[in-house]
Enzyme design. Structure first.
Site, mmCIF file in Angstrom:
data_model
loop_
_atom_site.group_PDB
_atom_site.id
_atom_site.type_symbol
_atom_site.label_atom_id
_atom_site.label_comp_id
_atom_site.label_asym_id
_atom_site.label_seq_id
_atom_site.Cartn_x
_atom_site.Cartn_y
_atom_site.Cartn_z
ATOM 1 N N ASN A 141 0.874 -1.181 0.000
ATOM 2 C CA ASN A 141 0.000 0.000 0.000
ATOM 3 C C ASN A 141 0.906 1.225 0.000
ATOM 4 O OD1 ASN A 141 -1.792 2.052 0.503
ATOM 5 N ND2 ASN A 141 -2.364 1.363 2.570
ATOM 6 N N TRP A 142 0.983 1.885 -1.143
ATOM 7 C CA TRP A 142 1.886 3.039 -1.249
ATOM 8 C C TRP A 142 1.315 4.288 -0.586
ATOM 9 C CZ3 TRP A 142 4.568 3.202 -6.782
ATOM 10 C CH2 TRP A 142 5.452 2.122 -6.867
ATOM 11 N N LYS A 143 0.045 4.246 -0.185
ATOM 12 C CA LYS A 143 -0.597 5.412 0.445
ATOM 13 C C LYS A 143 -0.391 6.643 -0.453
ATOM 14 C CE LYS A 143 -0.070 3.090 4.838
ATOM 15 N NZ LYS A 143 0.079 3.150 6.289
ATOM 16 N N HIS A 149 -9.320 1.104 5.322
ATOM 17 C CA HIS A 149 -8.033 1.289 5.994
ATOM 18 C C HIS A 149 -8.245 2.231 7.174
ATOM 19 C CE1 HIS A 149 -3.906 2.426 6.793
ATOM 20 N NE2 HIS A 149 -3.537 1.362 6.097
ATOM 21 N N GLU A 169 -6.599 4.632 8.173
ATOM 22 C CA GLU A 169 -6.376 6.044 7.844
ATOM 23 C C GLU A 169 -7.613 6.651 7.187
ATOM 24 O OE1 GLU A 169 -2.676 5.390 5.771
ATOM 25 O OE2 GLU A 169 -1.747 4.865 7.685
ATOM 26 N N GLU A 227 -4.792 -4.984 10.705
ATOM 27 C CA GLU A 227 -3.791 -3.939 10.885
ATOM 28 C C GLU A 227 -4.037 -3.212 12.212
ATOM 29 O OE1 GLU A 227 -2.018 -2.744 6.784
ATOM 30 O OE2 GLU A 227 -3.630 -1.373 7.284
ATOM 31 N N GLY A 268 3.206 2.153 10.846
ATOM 32 C CA GLY A 268 4.195 3.221 10.718
ATOM 33 C C GLY A 268 4.945 3.546 11.993
ATOM 34 N N SER A 285 4.028 -2.252 10.205
ATOM 35 C CA SER A 285 5.478 -2.319 10.409
ATOM 36 C C SER A 285 6.100 -3.644 9.984
ATOM 37 C CB SER A 285 5.826 -1.993 11.872
ATOM 38 O OG SER A 285 5.457 -0.659 12.187
ATOM 39 N N GLY A 343 3.110 -1.129 4.162
ATOM 40 C CA GLY A 343 3.131 0.291 3.817
ATOM 41 C C GLY A 343 4.535 0.716 3.425
ATOM 42 N N GLY A 344 5.243 1.321 4.364
ATOM 43 C CA GLY A 344 6.549 1.919 4.093
ATOM 44 C C GLY A 344 7.522 1.008 3.359
HETATM 45 P P1 13P Z 1 3.475 0.321 7.534
HETATM 46 O O1 13P Z 1 3.929 -0.974 6.892
HETATM 47 O O2 13P Z 1 4.174 1.513 7.002
HETATM 48 O O3 13P Z 1 3.445 0.219 9.025
HETATM 49 O O4 13P Z 1 1.931 0.516 7.067
HETATM 50 C C1 13P Z 1 1.047 -0.530 7.192
HETATM 51 C C2 13P Z 1 -0.208 -0.172 6.499
HETATM 52 O O5 13P Z 1 -0.964 0.676 6.938
HETATM 53 C C3 13P Z 1 -0.508 -0.866 5.226
HETATM 54 O O6 13P Z 1 -1.805 -0.616 4.798
#
Ligand code: 13P
Length: 249
Positions: free
Chosen positions: A9-11, A93, A95, A163, A169, A209, A230-231
């Site tokens: 997920n590149w957000k 998600h 967020e 999640e 993050g 993470s 994510g990251g």
């Molecule tokens: P991180 O891997 O950056 O913690 O993000 C997880 C996430 O929210 C994937 O949707």
């Protein structure tokens, strides 16, 4: 057997130059046993789909609207994602639940629309730190599942991502026992609601993470069928070893 899924997920990260990461991933994982999915920001979806064409990498969106079309300035429909080359969409998600006040009811309606359009949905659930500390994790997950997952799902069109909000993050990761407890619980809830045929074929991803250094340990946990990353999905050099760990899990 459930095919493992490594999803990135590149957000709100990435413009044209980031497509080179997809070229690298496609070249490195031609013979992957797992399914690989990247969900870039919407303006990159079409180019991303062209970039990975002919490779085992699928492309997804990060959200879609409840309606199929209409006067919704700035929003994206499920059909538009599909048309641009996406086959999946992430829904609910944390967020989006937080930043856009999305309720489980909204997520459920979006999932119904997305599935009707022909997309596979990744529905996210997860507790806050306060909810975990109050020992409410399983109740929260149960409520999010029953509220967010529509009745029309199958083992093919539904993926659930667990999640924990406090792990996103932050570099914090639940213990493998904690991940296993929630994943076993989600599997049991799906089995009970949809029967073991459907419940047993839905893939359950862990997200929060996930890094090259902890992926193998997480993938060894029962009922973990992959990760939503994510990251560490932004760079092929980080995501590649995660995919490799999943391939050998
Ligand atoms: P991180 O891997 O950056 O913690 O993000 C997880 C996430 O929210 C994937 O949707």
């Amino acid at each position: 057997m459930r095919q493992k899924l490594a999803a990135g997920n590149w957000k709100m990260n990435g413009t044209g130059p980031a497509l080179v990461e997809l070229q690298e991933l496609a070249a490195a994982h031609r013979a992957t046993r797992s399914e690989i999915l990247i969900c870039p920001p919407t303006p990159l979806i079409h180019r991303a789909a062209e970039t990975v064409s002919g490779s085992p990498i699928a492309i997804g969106g990060q959200d879609c609207h409840v309606e199929t079309s209409g006067a919704h300035t700035g929003d994206i429909s499920a059909g538009m994602l599909l048309d641009a080359g996406a086959s999946y969409v992430i829904l609910g998600h944390s967020e989006r639940r937080e930043d856009h006040g999305e309720s489980s009811e909204t997520v459920r309606a979006k999932a119904r629309t997305a599935i009707a359009a022909g997309l596979k949905v990744i529905i996210c659930v997860g507790e806050s730190l306060a909810q975990r500390e109050a020992m409410n994790t399983l109740d929260i997950i149960a409520g999010q599942l029953s509220g967010s997952v529509p009745d029309v799902v199958t083992g093919e069109n539904l993926v659930i991502a667990y999640e924990p909000i406090w792990a996103i993050g932050t570099g914090l990761v639940p213990s493998t026992e904690q991940i296993g407890e929630v994943h076993d619980f989600i599997r049991a809830r799906l089995d009970r609601r949809f029967g073991e045929g459907v419940g047993g074929s839905v893939r359950l991803l862990y997200g929060g993470s996930v890094k090259p250094g902890n992926a193998a340990e997480i993938f060894a946990v029962s009922n973990v069928d992959g990760a939503l990353v994510g990251g560490a999905s932004l760079k092929a050099t980080d995501f590649s070893p995660i995919i490799a760990a999943l391939d050998t899990a």
